[in-house]
Design an enzyme around this catalytic site. Sequence first.
Site, PDB file in Angstrom:
ATOM      1  N   LYS A  12       0.839  -1.198   0.000  1.00  0.00           N
ATOM      2  CA  LYS A  12       0.000   0.000   0.000  1.00  0.00           C
ATOM      3  C   LYS A  12       0.874   1.247   0.000  1.00  0.00           C
ATOM      4  CE  LYS A  12      -0.346  -0.185   5.042  1.00  0.00           C
ATOM      5  NZ  LYS A  12      -1.237  -0.187   6.211  1.00  0.00           N
TER       6      LYS A  12
ATOM      7  N   ARG B  95     -10.451   0.276  14.972  1.00  0.00           N
ATOM      8  CA  ARG B  95     -10.350   1.028  13.729  1.00  0.00           C
ATOM      9  C   ARG B  95     -11.308   0.451  12.691  1.00  0.00           C
ATOM     10  NH1 ARG B  95      -4.479   1.449  10.926  1.00  0.00           N
ATOM     11  NH2 ARG B  95      -4.840  -0.795  10.674  1.00  0.00           N
TER      12      ARG B  95
ATOM     13  N   HIS C 219      -5.515  -6.953  13.432  1.00  0.00           N
ATOM     14  CA  HIS C 219      -4.329  -6.088  13.416  1.00  0.00           C
ATOM     15  C   HIS C 219      -3.904  -5.804  14.844  1.00  0.00           C
ATOM     16  CE1 HIS C 219      -1.455  -3.403  11.570  1.00  0.00           C
ATOM     17  NE2 HIS C 219      -1.771  -2.468  12.444  1.00  0.00           N
TER      18      HIS C 219
ATOM     19  N   ARG D 261       2.092 -10.483   8.001  1.00  0.00           N
ATOM     20  CA  ARG D 261       1.858  -9.282   7.201  1.00  0.00           C
ATOM     21  C   ARG D 261       2.861  -8.179   7.558  1.00  0.00           C
ATOM     22  NH1 ARG D 261      -3.133  -9.073   9.111  1.00  0.00           N
ATOM     23  NH2 ARG D 261      -2.687  -7.117  10.154  1.00  0.00           N
TER      24      ARG D 261
ATOM     25  N   TYR E 175      14.720  30.982   2.906  1.00  0.00           N
ATOM     26  CA  TYR E 175      13.646  31.778   3.522  1.00  0.00           C
ATOM     27  C   TYR E 175      13.941  32.119   4.974  1.00  0.00           C
ATOM     28  CZ  TYR E 175      10.756  30.417  -0.488  1.00  0.00           C
ATOM     29  OH  TYR E 175      10.246  30.220  -1.746  1.00  0.00           O
TER      30      TYR E 175
ATOM     31  N   CYS F 223      13.215  24.151   1.163  1.00  0.00           N
ATOM     32  CA  CYS F 223      12.214  24.753   0.282  1.00  0.00           C
ATOM     33  C   CYS F 223      11.292  23.688  -0.315  1.00  0.00           C
ATOM     34  CB  CYS F 223      12.900  25.523  -0.842  1.00  0.00           C
ATOM     35  SG  CYS F 223      14.116  26.732  -0.280  1.00  0.00           S
ATOM     36  N   MET F 224      10.301  24.142  -1.057  1.00  0.00           N
ATOM     37  CA  MET F 224       9.355  23.223  -1.666  1.00  0.00           C
ATOM     38  C   MET F 224      10.029  22.272  -2.660  1.00  0.00           C
ATOM     39  SD  MET F 224       5.901  24.000  -3.893  1.00  0.00           S
ATOM     40  CE  MET F 224       5.016  24.763  -2.534  1.00  0.00           C
ATOM     41  N   ASP F 225      10.940  22.812  -3.461  1.00  0.00           N
ATOM     42  CA  ASP F 225      11.538  22.036  -4.547  1.00  0.00           C
ATOM     43  C   ASP F 225      13.034  21.853  -4.418  1.00  0.00           C
ATOM     44  OD1 ASP F 225       8.968  22.321  -5.953  1.00  0.00           O
ATOM     45  OD2 ASP F 225       9.614  24.403  -6.198  1.00  0.00           O
TER      46      ASP F 225
END
Length: 360
Positions: free
Chosen positions: A37, A129, A156, A212, A255, A302-304
């Site tokens: 997943k 859950r 679980h 699992r 920044y 930073c973002m990138d």
Amino acid sequence: MPDLSARARAVINPHALRANLGALAERAGAGLLLPVKANAYGHGLEEVARVAAAHPGVWGLAVATPREAAALAALNLGRPLVLLTPPMPHEVGPLADLGVRLPVASVPEADALPPHARAHLKVDTGMNRLGARPEDAAAVGRRLAERGLLEGAYTHLATADEPDLSFAHEQLRRFAAVLAALPPTPTPLMTHAANGGGVLSFGVLPGMALARPGLAAYGFAPPHLRGLLPLRPVMTLQARVTHLHTAYAGETVSYSGLWRAARDTLVATVGVGYADGYPRNATGHAEVLLGGQQRPVLGRICMDQLMVDVTGLAVQVGDWATLWGPADVTVTDVAAWGGTVEYEVLTGLGDRVERVMEAE
């Protein structure tokens, strides 16, 4: 489309993955239902699934959403596919048509399954859950068995990765009581309860056909369990140097001006940031491997992009910086710098990061 290279890549080591799967299957004394997943915990669904499906210790593959199940079914890997969380009513038929094993936690859900479906009874033994409570679960299982649809049953464990295993033992006791109340099935019931913490903490669980392990399969274990198996991290995250420049003494980087140069500093800008999954909260703590040395990240992530002090190193634009790997700087380090856990760092890795299988 022109050949435009990715600025960041996750290099997946198939040898490490196979070794982890083998070690976990041996310790569990059971086949593995491998969770893939969240894009195989960030490692790449297709890349991991193909390696895992060819491993003799892997019985099947597990996902969390119907879209993940459909993507996995499209690979046609010849292994059972199990959906761990409940689908919407309109998704049941299409998923059954794809051969996906479906979780069932109520008699109405059991009655709504098409006759060609295969189901795994979901029992809530204390996680609170999902699933049928123990006092209700046997009736659900009996109804599935009456319809000839019951293939497996699972629960679980909420605390199997903690030093205190008393609640995990209680959950296993509750699950065993449910299993004892189920009618016989034509083929052995595919029972599963142990996550990675469960496999490491308990080893063989009598009566469990499957285990699992999630994060453990990708090379990570809680600190108190790390010595039990020689698990190896499967991913190395790298990003290219995209720019080199000098920040002169007294100038700030990034920044908010959080970092100020005490001396003239050669700065490498590296093409990865928090939009790619590298945690912004690691600002002020993070280090990367570049030019053969471990060097600090300068200023706000930073973002990138992020910036690294490479003063005195022979670094060029296009070189690869290692953000994390199996040694030196690890995912565990990055998670600690970001105030989070390995799960969040790995699964947060974005789709701008190319997944690349290491050469065999």
